[in-house]
Write an enzyme that holds these catalytic residues in place. Sequence first.
Site, mmCIF file in Angstrom:
data_model
loop_
_atom_site.group_PDB
_atom_site.id
_atom_site.type_symbol
_atom_site.label_atom_id
_atom_site.label_comp_id
_atom_site.label_asym_id
_atom_site.label_seq_id
_atom_site.Cartn_x
_atom_site.Cartn_y
_atom_site.Cartn_z
ATOM 1 N N GLY A 1 1.705 -7.537 -0.324
ATOM 2 C CA GLY A 1 1.484 -6.618 -1.436
ATOM 3 C C GLY A 1 0.794 -7.328 -2.588
ATOM 4 O O GLY A 1 0.545 -8.540 -2.550
ATOM 5 N N TYR B 1 5.452 -7.654 17.265
ATOM 6 C CA TYR B 1 5.627 -6.699 16.167
ATOM 7 C C TYR B 1 6.376 -5.465 16.640
ATOM 8 O O TYR B 1 7.362 -5.037 16.017
ATOM 9 C CB TYR B 1 4.262 -6.315 15.605
ATOM 10 N N PHE C 1 0.818 -1.212 0.000
ATOM 11 C CA PHE C 1 0.000 0.000 0.000
ATOM 12 C C PHE C 1 0.854 1.264 0.000
ATOM 13 O O PHE C 1 0.824 2.058 -0.947
ATOM 14 C CB PHE C 1 -0.945 -0.050 1.199
ATOM 15 N N ALA D 1 11.101 2.114 7.671
ATOM 16 C CA ALA D 1 9.721 2.362 8.088
ATOM 17 C C ALA D 1 9.441 1.606 9.385
ATOM 18 O O ALA D 1 9.531 0.380 9.436
ATOM 19 C CB ALA D 1 8.747 1.920 7.001
ATOM 20 N N THR E 1 10.697 -11.857 9.531
ATOM 21 C CA THR E 1 10.628 -10.908 8.416
ATOM 22 C C THR E 1 11.195 -9.563 8.814
ATOM 23 O O THR E 1 12.038 -8.982 8.110
ATOM 24 C CB THR E 1 9.175 -10.742 7.940
ATOM 25 N N LEU F 1 10.457 -0.672 3.199
ATOM 26 C CA LEU F 1 9.081 -0.773 3.676
ATOM 27 C C LEU F 1 8.618 -2.216 3.819
ATOM 28 O O LEU F 1 7.511 -2.467 4.309
ATOM 29 C CB LEU F 1 8.131 -0.029 2.726
ATOM 30 N N ASP G 1 9.467 -7.065 -4.115
ATOM 31 C CA ASP G 1 8.351 -7.456 -3.258
ATOM 32 C C ASP G 1 8.079 -8.943 -3.493
ATOM 33 O O ASP G 1 8.095 -9.400 -4.632
ATOM 34 C CB ASP G 1 7.100 -6.634 -3.604
#
Length: 334
Positions: free
Chosen positions: A48, A161, A23, A129, A107, A88, A43
């Site tokens: 995504g 997270y 996004f 990010a 990740t 990102l 990606d």
Amino acid sequence: MSEGEGWDTVPGMRYLVTGGAGFVGSHLSEELLRRGHEVQVIDDLSTGTIRNIRHLQDNKRFRYVIDTMANKPLLAELVDDADAIFHLAAAVGVKLIVESPVRTIETNIKLTELLLETAHKKKRPVFIASTSECYGKSTDFPFREEGDLVLGPSSKGRWSYACSKLIDEFLAIAYHRERGLPTVVGRLFNTVGPRQTGQYGMVVPTFAKQALSGQPLTVFGDGRQSRCFTHVRDAVAALIGLMECPAAYGQVFNIGGTEEISMLDLARRVIELSGSSSPCEFVPYERAYEPGFEDMNRRVPDVSKIGALIGWKPSVPLSHILEDVLAYYRNESA
């Protein structure tokens, strides 16, 4: 490039955007191209989608690779070809985080460490990010970048997270301080706009789709928890502005809107703006996520630091943000 020279003084920069089919990444790629730069996206399409970047594929200054960043030879090649990097790629959304904590941790930490290591070899500036989740259960409002962070216990999956993104921040700052790598961290607060999916628990697209289809709007808990939302256009401007400012390197910045609203009032606003007759339905957290799920009552950023450095402030009011998302989903269903 000299220490005091801004990236915006150099035309035709080559940017690598990891997670660029996501996004925010797709909107960032779009804006970089609009400004005359070259963009390479990597990606793995885990969250995504190619639909997000399909409209960019005919641009000769745009390229994309569908692969994992864990492919070290490929990543090294992409970094070598770039002048600067926006990182990102990450596990996103509360739902995904709760259901897949191992994937979240691996990740977010492993890929960031690999990217920083690779970027360091070529001295490529990196934007990392991060997230407002890092503030955890702090009640020191509004949240300031230098404030204390209060996280829940390790037995609660949702905090994995925040912890993983904090490790990303520590790594970015350490690479800057110890190894001279230009890095900057942006903590994003509830970025919203066209192309965002509600698949991973994002509240605004979820409410929009429910309202437009006449379904009940599912409000978790008692609905009194409040958030501030940022239009993706404002967020992208902040990301680029920070990357273009060498004085930002080695620092962390909040990127968010300052118009606070409760989730129940948000649902009512979406119903009003959409002209829907949908009711609100309260859903207990344990039914929405997992037993013992912990949420934050408020999440409000102080954006004075980024404002003082690059003059950034949110410009799109909440009503316009919601109208943009509703218009997007109306077009999607037409």
